[in-house]
Design a protein around this motif. Structure first.
Motif, PDB file in Angstrom:
ATOM      1  N   MET A 266       0.830  -1.204   0.000  1.00 48.02           N
ATOM      2  CA  MET A 266       0.000   0.000   0.000  1.00 48.02           C
ATOM      3  C   MET A 266       0.870   1.261   0.000  1.00 48.02           C
ATOM      4  SD  MET A 266      -2.580   1.442   2.911  1.00 48.02           S
ATOM      5  CE  MET A 266      -1.286   2.480   3.621  1.00 48.02           C
ATOM      6  N   PHE A 267       1.878   1.301   0.873  1.00 39.69           N
ATOM      7  CA  PHE A 267       2.723   2.482   0.985  1.00 39.69           C
ATOM      8  C   PHE A 267       3.689   2.627  -0.187  1.00 39.69           C
ATOM      9  CE2 PHE A 267       1.790   2.212   5.692  1.00 39.69           C
ATOM     10  CZ  PHE A 267       1.141   3.440   5.751  1.00 39.69           C
ATOM     11  N   ASP A 268       3.883   1.572  -0.938  1.00 36.94           N
ATOM     12  CA  ASP A 268       4.799   1.636  -2.068  1.00 36.94           C
ATOM     13  C   ASP A 268       4.333   2.654  -3.104  1.00 36.94           C
ATOM     14  OD1 ASP A 268       7.177   0.636  -3.392  1.00 36.94           O
ATOM     15  OD2 ASP A 268       5.813  -0.215  -4.875  1.00 36.94           O
ATOM     16  N   GLY A 269       3.019   2.904  -3.131  1.00 35.78           N
ATOM     17  CA  GLY A 269       2.485   3.877  -4.082  1.00 35.78           C
ATOM     18  C   GLY A 269       2.473   5.299  -3.558  1.00 35.78           C
ATOM     19  N   VAL A 270       2.908   5.505  -2.316  1.00 34.81           N
ATOM     20  CA  VAL A 270       2.925   6.845  -1.721  1.00 34.81           C
ATOM     21  C   VAL A 270       4.221   7.541  -2.104  1.00 34.81           C
ATOM     22  CG1 VAL A 270       2.890   8.152   0.435  1.00 34.81           C
ATOM     23  CG2 VAL A 270       1.467   6.096   0.195  1.00 34.81           C
ATOM     24  N   ILE A 271       4.111   8.750  -2.562  1.00 30.93           N
ATOM     25  CA  ILE A 271       5.284   9.501  -3.010  1.00 30.93           C
ATOM     26  C   ILE A 271       6.085   9.991  -1.807  1.00 30.93           C
ATOM     27  CG2 ILE A 271       6.086  11.530  -4.273  1.00 30.93           C
ATOM     28  CD1 ILE A 271       3.601  11.286  -6.025  1.00 30.93           C
ATOM     29  N   ALA A 272       7.365   9.685  -1.794  1.00 26.36           N
ATOM     30  CA  ALA A 272       8.246  10.145  -0.723  1.00 26.36           C
ATOM     31  C   ALA A 272       8.798  11.517  -1.082  1.00 26.36           C
ATOM     32  CB  ALA A 272       9.388   9.148  -0.522  1.00 26.36           C
ATOM     33  N   ARG A 273       8.761  12.430  -0.103  1.00 26.86           N
ATOM     34  CA  ARG A 273       9.323  13.760  -0.298  1.00 26.86           C
ATOM     35  C   ARG A 273       9.578  14.385   1.058  1.00 26.86           C
ATOM     36  NH1 ARG A 273       4.102  17.101  -2.659  1.00 26.86           N
ATOM     37  NH2 ARG A 273       2.686  16.721  -0.908  1.00 26.86           N
ATOM     38  N   GLU A 274      10.423  15.386   1.086  1.00 22.43           N
ATOM     39  CA  GLU A 274      10.742  16.106   2.319  1.00 22.43           C
ATOM     40  C   GLU A 274      11.174  15.149   3.433  1.00 22.43           C
ATOM     41  OE1 GLU A 274       7.753  18.975   3.475  1.00 22.43           O
ATOM     42  OE2 GLU A 274       7.046  19.107   1.396  1.00 22.43           O
ATOM     43  N   GLY A 275      11.874  14.096   3.068  1.00 22.82           N
ATOM     44  CA  GLY A 275      12.391  13.181   4.072  1.00 22.82           C
ATOM     45  C   GLY A 275      11.372  12.253   4.683  1.00 22.82           C
ATOM     46  N   GLY A 276      10.214  12.054   4.029  1.00 24.57           N
ATOM     47  CA  GLY A 276       9.204  11.167   4.597  1.00 24.57           C
ATOM     48  C   GLY A 276       8.143  10.797   3.585  1.00 24.57           C
ATOM     49  N   LEU A 277       7.154  10.025   4.041  1.00 23.64           N
ATOM     50  CA  LEU A 277       5.999   9.658   3.221  1.00 23.64           C
ATOM     51  C   LEU A 277       4.836  10.550   3.629  1.00 23.64           C
ATOM     52  CD1 LEU A 277       6.151   5.744   3.386  1.00 23.64           C
ATOM     53  CD2 LEU A 277       7.088   7.246   1.623  1.00 23.64           C
ATOM     54  N   TRP A 278       4.194  11.174   2.654  1.00 19.41           N
ATOM     55  CA  TRP A 278       3.116  12.120   2.934  1.00 19.41           C
ATOM     56  C   TRP A 278       1.843  11.689   2.216  1.00 19.41           C
ATOM     57  CZ3 TRP A 278       3.843  16.574   6.003  1.00 19.41           C
ATOM     58  CH2 TRP A 278       5.170  16.768   6.420  1.00 19.41           C
ATOM     59  N   MET A 279       0.706  11.781   2.935  1.00 14.08           N
ATOM     60  CA  MET A 279      -0.579  11.390   2.366  1.00 14.08           C
ATOM     61  C   MET A 279      -1.608  12.493   2.621  1.00 14.08           C
ATOM     62  SD  MET A 279      -0.761   7.323   3.404  1.00 14.08           S
ATOM     63  CE  MET A 279      -2.267   7.037   2.446  1.00 14.08           C
ATOM     64  N   ASP A 280      -2.728  12.410   1.898  1.00 14.24           N
ATOM     65  CA  ASP A 280      -3.790  13.413   2.033  1.00 14.24           C
ATOM     66  C   ASP A 280      -4.503  13.295   3.377  1.00 14.24           C
ATOM     67  OD1 ASP A 280      -3.308  14.441  -0.489  1.00 14.24           O
ATOM     68  OD2 ASP A 280      -4.797  13.149  -1.462  1.00 14.24           O
ATOM     69  N   SER A 281      -4.943  14.449   3.890  1.00 13.12           N
ATOM     70  CA  SER A 281      -5.756  14.474   5.099  1.00 13.12           C
ATOM     71  C   SER A 281      -6.626  15.718   5.078  1.00 13.12           C
ATOM     72  CB  SER A 281      -4.882  14.471   6.360  1.00 13.12           C
ATOM     73  OG  SER A 281      -4.221  15.714   6.503  1.00 13.12           O
ATOM     74  N   SER A 282      -7.643  15.734   5.935  1.00 13.06           N
ATOM     75  CA  SER A 282      -8.568  16.857   5.969  1.00 13.06           C
ATOM     76  C   SER A 282      -9.124  17.034   7.374  1.00 13.06           C
ATOM     77  CB  SER A 282      -9.722  16.616   4.982  1.00 13.06           C
ATOM     78  OG  SER A 282     -10.563  17.748   4.908  1.00 13.06           O
ATOM     79  N   SER A 283      -9.178  18.292   7.815  1.00  7.72           N
ATOM     80  CA  SER A 283      -9.682  18.585   9.159  1.00  7.72           C
ATOM     81  C   SER A 283     -10.658  19.749   9.109  1.00  7.72           C
ATOM     82  CB  SER A 283      -8.519  18.929  10.106  1.00  7.72           C
ATOM     83  OG  SER A 283      -7.880  20.127   9.699  1.00  7.72           O
ATOM     84  N   TRP A 284     -11.357  19.949  10.212  1.00 14.51           N
ATOM     85  CA  TRP A 284     -12.174  21.142  10.431  1.00 14.51           C
ATOM     86  C   TRP A 284     -11.434  22.085  11.371  1.00 14.51           C
ATOM     87  CZ3 TRP A 284     -15.927  21.947   7.270  1.00 14.51           C
ATOM     88  CH2 TRP A 284     -16.880  20.971   6.932  1.00 14.51           C
ATOM     89  N   LEU A 285     -11.400  23.361  11.057  1.00 16.61           N
ATOM     90  CA  LEU A 285     -11.146  24.390  12.049  1.00 16.61           C
ATOM     91  C   LEU A 285     -12.513  24.895  12.493  1.00 16.61           C
ATOM     92  CD1 LEU A 285      -9.667  26.573  13.676  1.00 16.61           C
ATOM     93  CD2 LEU A 285      -9.592  27.958  11.573  1.00 16.61           C
ATOM     94  N   ILE A 286     -12.824  24.686  13.769  1.00 18.61           N
ATOM     95  CA  ILE A 286     -14.111  25.106  14.309  1.00 18.61           C
ATOM     96  C   ILE A 286     -13.872  26.261  15.267  1.00 18.61           C
ATOM     97  CG2 ILE A 286     -16.240  24.380  15.437  1.00 18.61           C
ATOM     98  CD1 ILE A 286     -15.404  21.469  14.901  1.00 18.61           C
ATOM     99  N   THR A 287     -14.515  27.382  15.025  1.00 18.38           N
ATOM    100  CA  THR A 287     -14.381  28.537  15.895  1.00 18.38           C
ATOM    101  C   THR A 287     -15.728  28.909  16.477  1.00 18.38           C
ATOM    102  OG1 THR A 287     -14.609  30.038  14.015  1.00 18.38           O
ATOM    103  CG2 THR A 287     -12.369  29.450  14.673  1.00 18.38           C
ATOM    104  N   ALA A 288     -15.703  29.509  17.652  1.00 22.70           N
ATOM    105  CA  ALA A 288     -16.944  29.903  18.327  1.00 22.70           C
ATOM    106  C   ALA A 288     -16.594  30.912  19.411  1.00 22.70           C
ATOM    107  CB  ALA A 288     -17.630  28.683  18.945  1.00 22.70           C
ATOM    108  N   THR A 289     -17.618  31.533  19.970  1.00 20.82           N
ATOM    109  CA  THR A 289     -17.439  32.464  21.070  1.00 20.82           C
ATOM    110  C   THR A 289     -18.410  32.131  22.189  1.00 20.82           C
ATOM    111  OG1 THR A 289     -19.019  34.040  20.122  1.00 20.82           O
ATOM    112  CG2 THR A 289     -16.709  34.336  19.536  1.00 20.82           C
ATOM    113  N   THR A 290     -18.136  32.692  23.351  1.00 24.10           N
ATOM    114  CA  THR A 290     -19.078  32.584  24.462  1.00 24.10           C
ATOM    115  C   THR A 290     -19.946  33.839  24.467  1.00 24.10           C
ATOM    116  OG1 THR A 290     -17.523  33.642  25.976  1.00 24.10           O
ATOM    117  CG2 THR A 290     -17.456  31.250  25.830  1.00 24.10           C
ATOM    118  N   PRO A 291     -21.173  33.747  24.956  1.00 20.22           N
ATOM    119  CA  PRO A 291     -22.034  34.927  25.002  1.00 20.22           C
ATOM    120  C   PRO A 291     -21.376  36.057  25.780  1.00 20.22           C
ATOM    121  CG  PRO A 291     -23.292  32.938  25.467  1.00 20.22           C
ATOM    122  CD  PRO A 291     -21.848  32.538  25.466  1.00 20.22           C
ATOM    123  N   ALA A 292     -21.480  37.264  25.251  1.00 18.19           N
ATOM    124  CA  ALA A 292     -20.867  38.433  25.908  1.00 18.19           C
ATOM    125  C   ALA A 292     -21.662  38.828  27.158  1.00 18.19           C
ATOM    126  CB  ALA A 292     -20.809  39.591  24.925  1.00 18.19           C
TER     127      ALA A 292
END
Length: 292
Positions: A266-292
């Motif tokens: 599986m990892f054989d198909g992952v492109i090595a660069r910058e001294g390591g193996l890098w794969m796609d990922s995705s996250s949420w940045l969730i922001t909010a406030t407390t009532p004033a």
């Protein structure tokens, strides 16, 4: 600014598991968990609008790299408290703070879900920490209680499984050879994708008392290992593939050669660069406030 756990609150059943099972593995693969995942926080920090002199709480601060980054941003007139339930992580965090000469950051061992008695903060931050709350509403409410009126929360959590092949391709490979963990298996809690659903997480944050809730998608490459051997060892130690392997016990060790060969393919198909193996990922940045 010592953080005190509220004594009347029951201990979380997850804390011992984190300290006894996961912490040694996280320390062993710190180069992946800090260096490999840092692109998500690198993408997020310019969006945080951290102001000089602010008091900031870093929830699930781990090895302390984000707490130190926050402390640098708020400046010497500000202050940061990093909180984590694993003392072993905090030992590394204190060392890093000393090496970087960051006197305005402190660390405390505490389970945020139990609540912590702290002066009010202007902002709370968490990178891949809130998603492990056993009771998300209670954990988020505990964070809100530490914030002043109008205070801000910014936390990063993983998005959908389909957008994170760095985790789930390896899990699927391992489960060709081993059964999924049973309902009685020890786990890290709800799991790293417990806040992936925007509607569910928004409802949890609203129930915890937050307002002005916003979701922003962050896509970034993550390092999964220095090389194929390192990537295989990481996957068999941490995450869904690692949980499957650990729960299978003797059967996993019997199947190890086949599993490692399949992961290598599986990892054989992952492109090595910058001294390591890098794969796609995705996250949420969730922001909010407390009532004033």
């Amino acid at each position: 600014m010592p953080a005190e756990v509220r004594p009347e609150a029951p201990a979380s059943p997850l804390v011992d598991f984190w300290n006894e099972v996961l912490a040694p593995k996280f320390i062993r693969y710190r180069h992946v968990l800090v260096g490999g995942l840092s692109r998500h926080s690198e993408a997020v920090f310019p969006r945080l609008d951290i102001r000089k002199g602010e008091r900031i709480l870093d929830v699930g601060c781990g090895f302390g790299d984000t707490a130190i980054r926050l402390a640098d941003a708020t400046g010497p007139e500000g202050a940061v408290v990093g909180v984590d339930c694993c003392q072993a992580f905090l030992d590394h965090a204190w060392h890093l703070a000393e090496l970087s000469w960051t006197p305005n950051v402190r660390f405390a061992c505490a389970d945020v879900e139990r609540g912590i008695d702290q002066p009010q903060f202007d902002m709370a931050f968490a990178r891949f920490g809130t998603q492990f709350f056993m009771n998300p509403v209670a954990g988020l409410r505990a964070i809100r209680s530490c914030l002043r009126p109008g205070g801000r929360l910014a936390h990063i959590v993983w998005r959908d499984r389909i957008d994170n092949p760095w985790v789930f391709e390896a899990r699927d490979v391992v489960r060709r050879f081993l059964p999924a963990p049973g309902d009685d298996a020890l786990t890290c809690g709800p799991g790293p994708f417990s806040m992936a659903d925007e509607a569910v997480t928004r409802a949890q944050m609203e129930a915890a008392g937050f307002t002005d809730i916003r979701f922003e998608r962050i896509d970034a490459k993550v390092e999964v290992g220095r090389d194929i051997a390192d990537a295989i060892a990481f996957q068999l130690a941490i995450g869904p593939a690692g949980e499957t392997f650990r729960a299978a016990g003797a059967l996993a060790e019997e199947k190890r050669p086949e599993i490692e060969a399949a992961l290598a393919a599986m990892f054989d198909g992952v492109i090595a660069r910058e001294g390591g193996l890098w794969m796609d990922s995705s996250s949420w940045l969730i922001t909010a406030t407390t009532p004033a």
